[in-house]
Design an enzyme around this catalytic site. Structure first.
Site, PDB file in Angstrom:
ATOM      1  N   GLY A   1       0.818  -1.201   0.000  1.00 12.51           N
ATOM      2  CA  GLY A   1       0.000   0.000   0.000  1.00 12.51           C
ATOM      3  C   GLY A   1       0.853   1.253   0.000  1.00 12.51           C
ATOM      4  O   GLY A   1       1.870   1.325   0.682  1.00 12.51           O
TER       5      GLY A   1
ATOM      6  N   ARG B   1       1.022  -5.476  -5.891  1.00 15.35           N
ATOM      7  CA  ARG B   1       1.180  -6.702  -5.107  1.00 15.35           C
ATOM      8  C   ARG B   1       1.436  -7.854  -6.076  1.00 15.35           C
ATOM      9  O   ARG B   1       0.919  -7.869  -7.192  1.00 15.35           O
ATOM     10  CB  ARG B   1      -0.062  -6.957  -4.255  1.00 15.35           C
ATOM     11  CG  ARG B   1      -0.365  -5.778  -3.322  1.00 15.35           C
ATOM     12  CD  ARG B   1      -1.526  -6.090  -2.395  1.00 15.35           C
ATOM     13  NE  ARG B   1      -1.966  -4.898  -1.665  1.00 15.35           N
ATOM     14  CZ  ARG B   1      -1.418  -4.442  -0.557  1.00 15.35           C
ATOM     15  NH1 ARG B   1      -0.380  -5.070  -0.043  1.00 15.35           N
ATOM     16  NH2 ARG B   1      -1.881  -3.357   0.040  1.00 15.35           N
TER      17      ARG B   1
ATOM     18  N   ASP C   1       5.133  -4.873   6.166  1.00 16.77           N
ATOM     19  CA  ASP C   1       5.701  -6.168   6.558  1.00 16.77           C
ATOM     20  C   ASP C   1       5.805  -7.149   5.395  1.00 16.77           C
ATOM     21  O   ASP C   1       6.772  -7.906   5.304  1.00 16.77           O
ATOM     22  CB  ASP C   1       4.909  -6.777   7.720  1.00 16.77           C
ATOM     23  CG  ASP C   1       3.429  -6.942   7.401  1.00 16.77           C
ATOM     24  OD1 ASP C   1       2.978  -6.468   6.341  1.00 16.77           O
ATOM     25  OD2 ASP C   1       2.718  -7.549   8.225  1.00 16.77           O
TER      26      ASP C   1
ATOM     27  N   THR D   1       4.021   2.769   5.838  1.00 16.69           N
ATOM     28  CA  THR D   1       2.629   2.316   5.925  1.00 16.69           C
ATOM     29  C   THR D   1       1.860   3.242   6.847  1.00 16.69           C
ATOM     30  O   THR D   1       2.370   3.625   7.908  1.00 16.69           O
ATOM     31  CB  THR D   1       2.533   0.869   6.449  1.00 16.69           C
ATOM     32  OG1 THR D   1       1.179   0.583   6.809  1.00 16.69           O
ATOM     33  CG2 THR D   1       3.408   0.641   7.664  1.00 16.69           C
TER      34      THR D   1
ATOM     35  N   ASP E   1      -0.630   2.571   8.660  1.00 19.94           N
ATOM     36  CA  ASP E   1      -1.164   1.897   9.848  1.00 19.94           C
ATOM     37  C   ASP E   1      -0.235   1.973  11.057  1.00 19.94           C
ATOM     38  O   ASP E   1      -0.652   1.696  12.181  1.00 19.94           O
ATOM     39  CB  ASP E   1      -1.460   0.425   9.551  1.00 19.94           C
ATOM     40  CG  ASP E   1      -2.670   0.247   8.649  1.00 19.94           C
ATOM     41  OD1 ASP E   1      -3.443   1.217   8.507  1.00 19.94           O
ATOM     42  OD2 ASP E   1      -2.840  -0.847   8.077  1.00 19.94           O
TER      43      ASP E   1
ATOM     44  N   ASP F   1       2.070  -0.066  11.872  1.00 19.73           N
ATOM     45  CA  ASP F   1       1.999  -1.401  12.471  1.00 19.73           C
ATOM     46  C   ASP F   1       3.285  -2.215  12.329  1.00 19.73           C
ATOM     47  O   ASP F   1       3.259  -3.448  12.410  1.00 19.73           O
ATOM     48  CB  ASP F   1       0.843  -2.191  11.853  1.00 19.73           C
ATOM     49  CG  ASP F   1       0.971  -2.360  10.347  1.00 19.73           C
ATOM     50  OD1 ASP F   1       1.858  -1.729   9.748  1.00 19.73           O
ATOM     51  OD2 ASP F   1       0.168  -3.109   9.764  1.00 19.73           O
TER      52      ASP F   1
ATOM     53  N   ARG G   1      -6.490  -2.534  10.021  1.00 22.59           N
ATOM     54  CA  ARG G   1      -6.997  -3.907  10.049  1.00 22.59           C
ATOM     55  C   ARG G   1      -6.486  -4.664  11.262  1.00 22.59           C
ATOM     56  O   ARG G   1      -7.241  -5.363  11.940  1.00 22.59           O
ATOM     57  CB  ARG G   1      -6.580  -4.637   8.763  1.00 22.59           C
ATOM     58  CG  ARG G   1      -7.130  -6.055   8.632  1.00 22.59           C
ATOM     59  CD  ARG G   1      -6.623  -6.683   7.354  1.00 22.59           C
ATOM     60  NE  ARG G   1      -5.162  -6.680   7.307  1.00 22.59           N
ATOM     61  CZ  ARG G   1      -4.460  -6.877   6.199  1.00 22.59           C
ATOM     62  NH1 ARG G   1      -5.065  -7.044   5.043  1.00 22.59           N
ATOM     63  NH2 ARG G   1      -3.130  -6.891   6.242  1.00 22.59           N
TER      64      ARG G   1
END
Length: 319
Positions: free
Chosen positions: A11, A72, A103, A125, A127, A129, A171
């Site tokens: 992303g 992707r 990741d 990213t 997020d 995360d 997510r």
């Protein structure tokens, strides 16, 4: 090391262009040649590789997205796909690779390092995360986008005296929901890391109405339950008119904030420094405002943990 490649994968996030710029210019400062790999690992397997110069990264530090594109690739997850990628890198004489992404992108970088390509991961990213770094490129910009949206929604929530549920990205990690909820004074914040009770959500709403509060904001991370479900449950239990807003991909776009531009510039430059030192299979990050390098295998073995002290604080301040 004479030639370095750079790609973005997964992303997109605001600040990726600033990181690309840093990789290219840091490399050229050290008299290295730089090649851009377009459309991530898929482009690497398709040999979509072009040399970059100073002009290639001019006037991009303020732009969102990624000039290299991203994609992707299921094929790259196979051993055959990875060997094809390695062969293409070797054909171009590329000795080291900087991978900007999350990741999944880091797993690819680790595989290439195991196959003889010195690869360094740069965390990008929204997020936030990725373990072993306090912040990832794009998080601050996405956070400010969410805050601006909630500010505007609050205006109409106040005017119509309604309850609004706002779903943000996240997510597996609730950082966007948590930080934006605290910054915007949300009555309730729901994140994947903490189980919730719809009865607790309803009770908090009712306590607010009892003291004269006319509107409420509830921020939900997509990985928690989903905004639509929460909105339906609130209406079912209270009869209140509830509006749901799913912010979606608006969170990914926009010009990166100063914080993301600075972070991307520091991390991209540090990645090149590591390659020049002969490092491979590592990710760069920032901890307590200091640059750090961590083996990718170690980072992937860990789990990102949200700061629950911030969650506790947000709950205390929203009484």
């Amino acid at each position: 090391m004479k030639r370095i490649g750079v790609l973005t994968s997964g992303g997109d996030s605001p600040g990726m262009n600033a990181a690309i710029r840093a990789v290219v210019r840091k490399s050229m400062f050290h008299e290295l040649e730089v090649f851009g790999i377009y459309h991530g690992y898929q482009g690497l397997m398709n040999n979509n590789i072009k040399e970059l110069d100073l002009g290639s990264v001019g006037d991009i530090i303020h732009r969102g997205g990624t000039i290299l594109g991203t994609a992707r690739s299921e094929e790259f997850k196979t051993d055959e796909g990875q060997l094809k990628a390695v062969e293409n890198l070797k054909q171009h004489g590329i000795d080291g690779l900087v991978v900007i992404g999350g990741d999944g992108s880091f797993r690819g970088a680790e595989k290439l390092s195991q196959k003889g390509i010195a690869a360094i991961g740069v965390p990008g990213t929204i997020d936030n995360d990725i373990p072993c770094t306090d912040y990832t490129i794009g998080f601050d910009t996405a956070l400010n986008t969410v805050i601006e949206a909630i500010d505007k929604i609050r205006d109409t929530a106040t005017s119509h005296e309604r309850t609004f549920v706002i779903e943000v990205m996240g997510r597996d990690a609730g950082d966007l929901a948590l930080y934006s909820g605290l910054a915007d004074g949300a009555e309730t914040i729901l994140i994947p890391e903490v189980e919730y009770s719809i009865d607790d959500v309803v009770n908090r709403l009712q306590r607010g109405f009892e003291r004269g509060k006319k509107h409420s904001i509830i921020v939900v991370a997509e990985g928690s339950s989903g905004g639509l479900k929460i909105g339906e449950e609130i209406t079912e239990k209270t009869g209140l008119e509830c509006r749901v807003t799913v912010l979606g991909h608006i969170q990914r776009g926009g010009s990166p904030t100063a914080a993301d531009r600075v972070l991307a510039s520091r991390l991209g430059s540090f990645a090149v420094e590591l390659l020049l030192q002969g490092e491979k299979g590592k990710m760069v990050g920032i901890q307590n405002n200091s640059l750090v390098a961590t083996p990718i295998s170690e980072a992937l073995a860990q789990k990102h943990f949200v700061d629950l002290s911030i969650y506790k604080l947000a709950k205390e301040l929203s009484i």
